[in-house]
Design an enzyme around this catalytic site. Structure first.
Site, PDB file in Angstrom:
ATOM      1  N   LYS A  56       0.850  -1.218   0.000  1.00 49.09           N
ATOM      2  CA  LYS A  56       0.000   0.000   0.000  1.00 49.09           C
ATOM      3  C   LYS A  56       0.874   1.254   0.000  1.00 49.09           C
ATOM      4  CE  LYS A  56      -2.135  -0.900   3.941  1.00 49.09           C
ATOM      5  NZ  LYS A  56      -1.657  -2.246   4.298  1.00 49.09           N
ATOM      6  N   ARG A 133      -9.672   1.402   8.734  1.00 43.10           N
ATOM      7  CA  ARG A 133      -9.318   0.008   8.939  1.00 43.10           C
ATOM      8  C   ARG A 133     -10.375  -0.735   9.755  1.00 43.10           C
ATOM      9  NH1 ARG A 133      -3.426   0.249   8.756  1.00 43.10           N
ATOM     10  NH2 ARG A 133      -2.479  -1.748   9.184  1.00 43.10           N
ATOM     11  N   ARG A 167      11.090  -6.872   4.664  1.00 41.08           N
ATOM     12  CA  ARG A 167      11.038  -5.406   4.614  1.00 41.08           C
ATOM     13  C   ARG A 167      12.155  -4.785   5.457  1.00 41.08           C
ATOM     14  NH1 ARG A 167       5.209  -3.050   4.978  1.00 41.08           N
ATOM     15  NH2 ARG A 167       5.098  -4.160   6.957  1.00 41.08           N
ATOM     16  N   ARG A 211      11.203  -3.120  11.045  1.00 40.69           N
ATOM     17  CA  ARG A 211      10.112  -2.692  11.927  1.00 40.69           C
ATOM     18  C   ARG A 211       9.915  -3.711  13.042  1.00 40.69           C
ATOM     19  NH1 ARG A 211       4.955  -1.022   8.285  1.00 40.69           N
ATOM     20  NH2 ARG A 211       3.930  -2.187   9.931  1.00 40.69           N
ATOM     21  N   ARG A 222      -1.279  -9.703  12.622  1.00 35.41           N
ATOM     22  CA  ARG A 222      -1.789  -8.551  11.844  1.00 35.41           C
ATOM     23  C   ARG A 222      -2.672  -9.038  10.697  1.00 35.41           C
ATOM     24  NH1 ARG A 222       3.795  -6.344  10.767  1.00 35.41           N
ATOM     25  NH2 ARG A 222       2.888  -5.063   9.139  1.00 35.41           N
TER      26      ARG A 222
HETATM   27  P1  ADP Z   1       0.500  -2.769   7.992  1.00 39.87           P
HETATM   28  O1  ADP Z   1       1.774  -3.148   7.335  1.00 39.87           O
HETATM   29  O2  ADP Z   1       0.036  -3.792   9.009  1.00 39.87           O
HETATM   30  O3  ADP Z   1      -0.568  -2.378   7.024  1.00 39.87           O
HETATM   31  P2  ADP Z   1       0.754  -0.022   9.033  1.00 39.87           P
HETATM   32  O4  ADP Z   1       2.111   0.550   8.850  1.00 39.87           O
HETATM   33  O5  ADP Z   1      -0.344   0.506   8.190  1.00 39.87           O
HETATM   34  O6  ADP Z   1       0.913  -1.589   8.931  1.00 39.87           O
HETATM   35  O7  ADP Z   1       0.305   0.136  10.562  1.00 39.87           O
HETATM   36  C1  ADP Z   1       1.140  -0.291  11.621  1.00 39.87           C
HETATM   37  C2  ADP Z   1       0.310  -0.428  12.868  1.00 39.87           C
HETATM   38  O8  ADP Z   1      -0.248   0.859  13.220  1.00 39.87           O
HETATM   39  C3  ADP Z   1      -0.907  -1.341  12.766  1.00 39.87           C
HETATM   40  O9  ADP Z   1      -0.575  -2.704  12.995  1.00 39.87           O
HETATM   41  C4  ADP Z   1      -1.805  -0.799  13.864  1.00 39.87           C
HETATM   42  O10 ADP Z   1      -1.368  -1.188  15.137  1.00 39.87           O
HETATM   43  C5  ADP Z   1      -1.561   0.716  13.744  1.00 39.87           C
HETATM   44  N1  ADP Z   1      -2.531   1.356  12.830  1.00 39.87           N
HETATM   45  C6  ADP Z   1      -2.262   1.970  11.641  1.00 39.87           C
HETATM   46  N2  ADP Z   1      -3.371   2.451  11.074  1.00 39.87           N
HETATM   47  C7  ADP Z   1      -4.389   2.154  11.917  1.00 39.87           C
HETATM   48  C8  ADP Z   1      -5.804   2.391  11.908  1.00 39.87           C
HETATM   49  N3  ADP Z   1      -6.388   3.043  10.887  1.00 39.87           N
HETATM   50  N4  ADP Z   1      -6.524   1.945  12.960  1.00 39.87           N
HETATM   51  C9  ADP Z   1      -5.952   1.304  13.991  1.00 39.87           C
HETATM   52  N5  ADP Z   1      -4.636   1.039  14.075  1.00 39.87           N
HETATM   53  C10 ADP Z   1      -3.848   1.453  13.051  1.00 39.87           C
END
Ligand code: ADP
Length: 276
Positions: A56, A133, A167, A211, A222
Site C-alpha cells: 500500500k 481500517r 522489509r 520494523r 496482523r
Molecule cells: P500494515 O503493514 O500492518 O498495514 P501499518 O504501517 O499501516 O501496517 O500500521 C502499523 C500499525 O499501526 C498497525 O498494525 C496498527 O497497530 C496501527 N494502525 C495503523 N493504522 C491504523 C488504523 N487506521 N486503525 C488502527 N490502528 C492502526
C-alpha cells in the site's frame, strides 16, 4: 455524524476525542473534513486498502507524487508518535508490537493533527493509506467527506508474510526496501508470482532497520486482525460501488504500469514526464 456521536459516547476519553473530532470537522479550511465539493474542483480523495505487506505504502506514495497530493499513512503517524516518546508512546508500542489495532480515538486524533499541519502547508486532496481500517472508521470518514475511489491491493497470503519479513527501512533517509526474493509457483488455481528484491543503494546498506512488528508471530496476528476488522471495510466500499480490486501481478516493474492502466492514468504519466 451518528457514528461520531456513537464513538464519542462509547469512549472513556470523551472530552479529548470530542475536541479532536470537532476541531477536525469544524475547521473551515481543513482539506479532509470540509471537502464536499464537486470532485472536478478538487484533488483526488482516495483510499488504499490491503493486507499488511501488500505494498500500500509503495504504490500510494508513487501515485501521490504523480498526482501531487499528500500520502497520509496512519501507520507512519503511529510510528512517528512512537518515536517521539510522547505520552502515548508506551501504550502504542504495546499495541503495535502485539499486532493489534490502535483505538479509533487515538487514530482519529493523530489523523486530525496531520490534517491540520497539512492544511497549514496548503495541502489539497489525499491518498489515505491504512485508514479506514474498521467499519467504525469508515463510517466516521463517510460522515465527514466524500471518498472518490478505494483501491484494494491484493496478494496471496504466503507472499505477504515473506514480504513483511523481508522489509527493511533506511534509518537515515526513511526509504523502504525489501530483501525478499519471491518465486511462488502457480497451484490450486492461484497464478504463480515472482517479485525481485528491492535492494538498497550502497549508502543505505549499513543503515537498514526492521520494523519491530515485522516478526513472523506479529505479522500472522496482523493478517488475522486484517481479516477480522478490515476486510469488512472492503465490503463497505464495494456496496457503495467505490472499490477497485487490483491483484498485483508481480513486483513494481510489472504492477506499476498495470495499476496506472486500471486507474486510467497511463496517459497521465506520459504527459507528466513529457512536461518535466
Ligand atoms: P500494515 O503493514 O500492518 O498495514 P501499518 O504501517 O499501516 O501496517 O500500521 C502499523 C500499525 O499501526 C498497525 O498494525 C496498527 O497497530 C496501527 N494502525 C495503523 N493504522 C491504523 C488504523 N487506521 N486503525 C488502527 N490502528 C492502526
Amino acid at each position: 455524524m451518528a457514528a461520531i456521536t456513537r464513538l464519542a459516547r462509547s469512549s472513556s476519553s470523551i472530552s479529548y476525542l470530542r475536541r479532536c473530532l470537532s476541531s477536525a470537522i469544524s475547521s473551515e479550511t481543513n482539506p479532509l473534513f470540509t471537502s464536499r465539493k464537486d470532485p472536478k474542483d478538487r484533488n483526488v480523495q482516495w483510499v488504499f486498502l490491503g493486507c499488511p505487506g501488500v505494498g500500500k505504502g509503495t504504490y500510494a506514495s508513487r501515485l501521490c507524487k504523480l498526482l501531487g497530493v499528500p500520502h497520509i499513512a496512519t501507520g507512519d503517524l503511529v510510528r512517528e508518535e512512537l518515536a517521539s516518546s510522547g505520552p502515548l508512546s508506551q501504550q502504542l508500542s504495546e499495541i503495535v508490537n502485539q499486532g493489534k489495532l490502535v483505538s479509533d480515538e487515538i487514530i482519529i486524533s493523530l489523523l486530525s493533527k496531520r490534517l491540520e499541519s497539512g492544511e497549514a502547508k496548503g495541502d489539497s486532496g489525499f491518498i489515505l493509506d491504512g485508514f479506514p481500517r474498521t467499519i467504525n472508521q469508515a463510517e466516521i470518514l463517510e460522515g465527514v467527506t466524500d471518498i472518490d475511489l478505494v483501491v484494494n491491493l491484493k496478494l496471496q497470503e504466503n507472499v505477504l508474510l515473506e514480504k513483511c519479513l523481508g522489509r527493511r527501512i533506511c534509518s537515515e533517509c526513511g526509504k523502504n526496501f525489501n530483501l525478499a526474493s519471491i518465486n511462488v509457483k502457480g497451484e490450486n488455481g492461484n497464478p504463480g508470482i515472482s517479485m525481485a528484491p528491492l535492494l538498497p543503494p550502497p549508502h543505505c546498506t549499513s543503515k537498514l532497520i526492521t520494523r519491530s512488528d515485522d516478526t513472523e508471530t506479529v505479522v500472522k496476528e496482523r493478517l488475522r486482525v486484517y481479516s477480522e476488522k478490515s476486510q469488512p471495510v472492503e465490503e463497505f466500499y464495494r456496496s457503495r460501488g467505490k472499490l477497485l480490486e487490483f491483484d498485483l501481478p508481480g513486483g513494481i516493474p510489472q504492477s506499476w504500469p498495470k495499476l496506472l492502466e486500471a486507474l486510467n492514468l497511463d496517459d497521465y504519466e506520459e504527459k507528466q514526464s513529457a512536461a518535466a
